[in-house]
Design a protein around this motif. Structure first.
Motif, short mmCIF file in Angstrom:
data_model
loop_
_atom_site.label_atom_id
_atom_site.label_comp_id
_atom_site.label_asym_id
_atom_site.label_seq_id
_atom_site.Cartn_x
_atom_site.Cartn_y
_atom_site.Cartn_z
N PHE A 1 80.20 -72.50 -29.13
CA PHE A 1 81.23 -73.51 -29.35
C PHE A 1 80.88 -74.78 -28.56
CE2 PHE A 1 83.84 -69.64 -30.05
CZ PHE A 1 84.36 -69.95 -31.29
N THR A 2 81.02 -75.93 -29.20
CA THR A 2 80.89 -77.19 -28.47
C THR A 2 82.18 -77.40 -27.69
OG1 THR A 2 81.87 -78.53 -30.23
CG2 THR A 2 79.47 -78.18 -30.33
N GLU A 3 82.18 -78.37 -26.79
CA GLU A 3 83.38 -78.66 -26.01
C GLU A 3 84.55 -79.04 -26.93
OE1 GLU A 3 84.91 -81.42 -22.28
OE2 GLU A 3 82.81 -81.47 -22.87
N GLN B 1 84.95 -78.21 -30.11
CA GLN B 1 85.38 -77.02 -30.85
C GLN B 1 86.20 -76.09 -29.97
OE1 GLN B 1 81.43 -75.75 -32.00
NE2 GLN B 1 81.71 -76.47 -34.12
N ALA B 2 85.79 -75.94 -28.71
CA ALA B 2 86.52 -75.08 -27.78
C ALA B 2 87.94 -75.61 -27.57
CB ALA B 2 85.78 -74.99 -26.45
N LYS B 3 88.05 -76.91 -27.34
CA LYS B 3 89.37 -77.51 -27.14
C LYS B 3 90.24 -77.32 -28.38
CE LYS B 3 91.79 -81.71 -25.85
NZ LYS B 3 91.74 -83.12 -25.57
N SER B 4 89.67 -77.55 -29.53
CA SER B 4 90.40 -77.39 -30.79
C SER B 4 90.87 -75.95 -30.98
CB SER B 4 89.52 -77.82 -31.95
OG SER B 4 90.17 -77.63 -33.18
N ARG B 5 90.00 -75.00 -30.68
CA ARG B 5 90.34 -73.58 -30.84
C ARG B 5 91.47 -73.18 -29.89
NH1 ARG B 5 87.41 -69.59 -34.12
NH2 ARG B 5 88.27 -67.64 -33.45
N ILE B 6 91.44 -73.69 -28.67
CA ILE B 6 92.50 -73.41 -27.69
C ILE B 6 93.81 -74.02 -28.17
CG2 ILE B 6 93.27 -73.91 -25.34
CD1 ILE B 6 90.24 -73.65 -24.53
N GLU B 7 93.75 -75.23 -28.68
CA GLU B 7 94.96 -75.88 -29.20
C GLU B 7 95.52 -75.14 -30.41
OE1 GLU B 7 94.04 -80.45 -27.71
OE2 GLU B 7 93.41 -79.84 -29.72
N GLU B 8 94.64 -74.62 -31.26
CA GLU B 8 95.09 -73.86 -32.43
C GLU B 8 95.81 -72.58 -32.01
OE1 GLU B 8 91.57 -73.24 -34.79
OE2 GLU B 8 91.45 -75.36 -35.34
N SER C 1 91.15 -69.39 -21.37
CA SER C 1 89.72 -69.24 -21.60
C SER C 1 89.44 -68.98 -23.07
CB SER C 1 89.15 -68.10 -20.75
OG SER C 1 89.76 -66.88 -21.12
N LEU C 2 88.22 -69.30 -23.47
CA LEU C 2 87.73 -69.07 -24.83
C LEU C 2 86.34 -68.45 -24.71
CD1 LEU C 2 87.77 -69.52 -27.99
CD2 LEU C 2 86.59 -71.67 -27.50
N ASP C 3 86.17 -67.24 -25.24
CA ASP C 3 84.86 -66.60 -25.17
C ASP C 3 84.06 -66.83 -26.45
OD1 ASP C 3 85.78 -64.73 -27.07
OD2 ASP C 3 86.11 -63.17 -25.59
N PHE C 4 82.84 -66.33 -26.47
CA PHE C 4 81.95 -66.56 -27.61
C PHE C 4 82.44 -65.91 -28.89
CE2 PHE C 4 80.47 -62.43 -26.38
CZ PHE C 4 79.91 -61.85 -27.52
N GLN C 5 83.33 -64.92 -28.78
CA GLN C 5 83.89 -64.27 -29.97
C GLN C 5 85.07 -65.05 -30.55
OE1 GLN C 5 84.89 -60.40 -28.35
NE2 GLN C 5 82.90 -59.56 -28.92
N GLY C 6 85.51 -66.08 -29.84
CA GLY C 6 86.65 -66.87 -30.31
C GLY C 6 87.97 -66.41 -29.74
#
Length: 103
Positions: free
Chosen positions: A50-52, A54-61, A92-97
């Motif tokens: 995940f790019t930074e 993408q990580a932020k977006s995933r956490i917000e989602e 936190s966000l791991d590599f599995q999402g």
């Protein structure tokens, strides 16, 4: 001789077709192709793609707001501070999402 060759070919084709039909699938029809829920062992260490952004977006989602201090640690886990339900917490966000709250 020609009839024998045709008969032999026909028998081989019939045997092959019946053998192929007797094979059973090696995968379970009840196992999902992808994980359908969060991993209870998350966050899982591993190479994170995940790019930074993408990580932020995933956490917000996942329902978090005001994501700050987002950093990729040496275990391949994105870590930040964010708020959810009016409370600020570590996330936190791991590599599995998997998105998890710090305990």
């Amino acid at each position: 001789m020609k009839k024998l060759a045709i008969l032999t070919i026909g028998m081989l084709l019939a045997a092959g077709a019946s053998f192929a039909q007797s094979e059973t699938p090696s995968t379970s029809q009840t196992t999902p192709a992808i994980a359908t829920g969060p991993n209870p062992g998350a966050p899982v260490a591993g190479k994170n793609s995940f790019t930074e952004a993408q990580a932020k977006s995933r956490i917000e989602e996942a329902g978090y707001k005001d994501v700050t201090g987002l950093k990729l640690d040496d275990q391949g886990v994105w870590r930040a501070t964010a708020s959810k339900d009016g409370k600020q917490t570590g996330v936190s966000l791991d590599f599995q999402g998997n998105v998890t709250m710090a305990k």
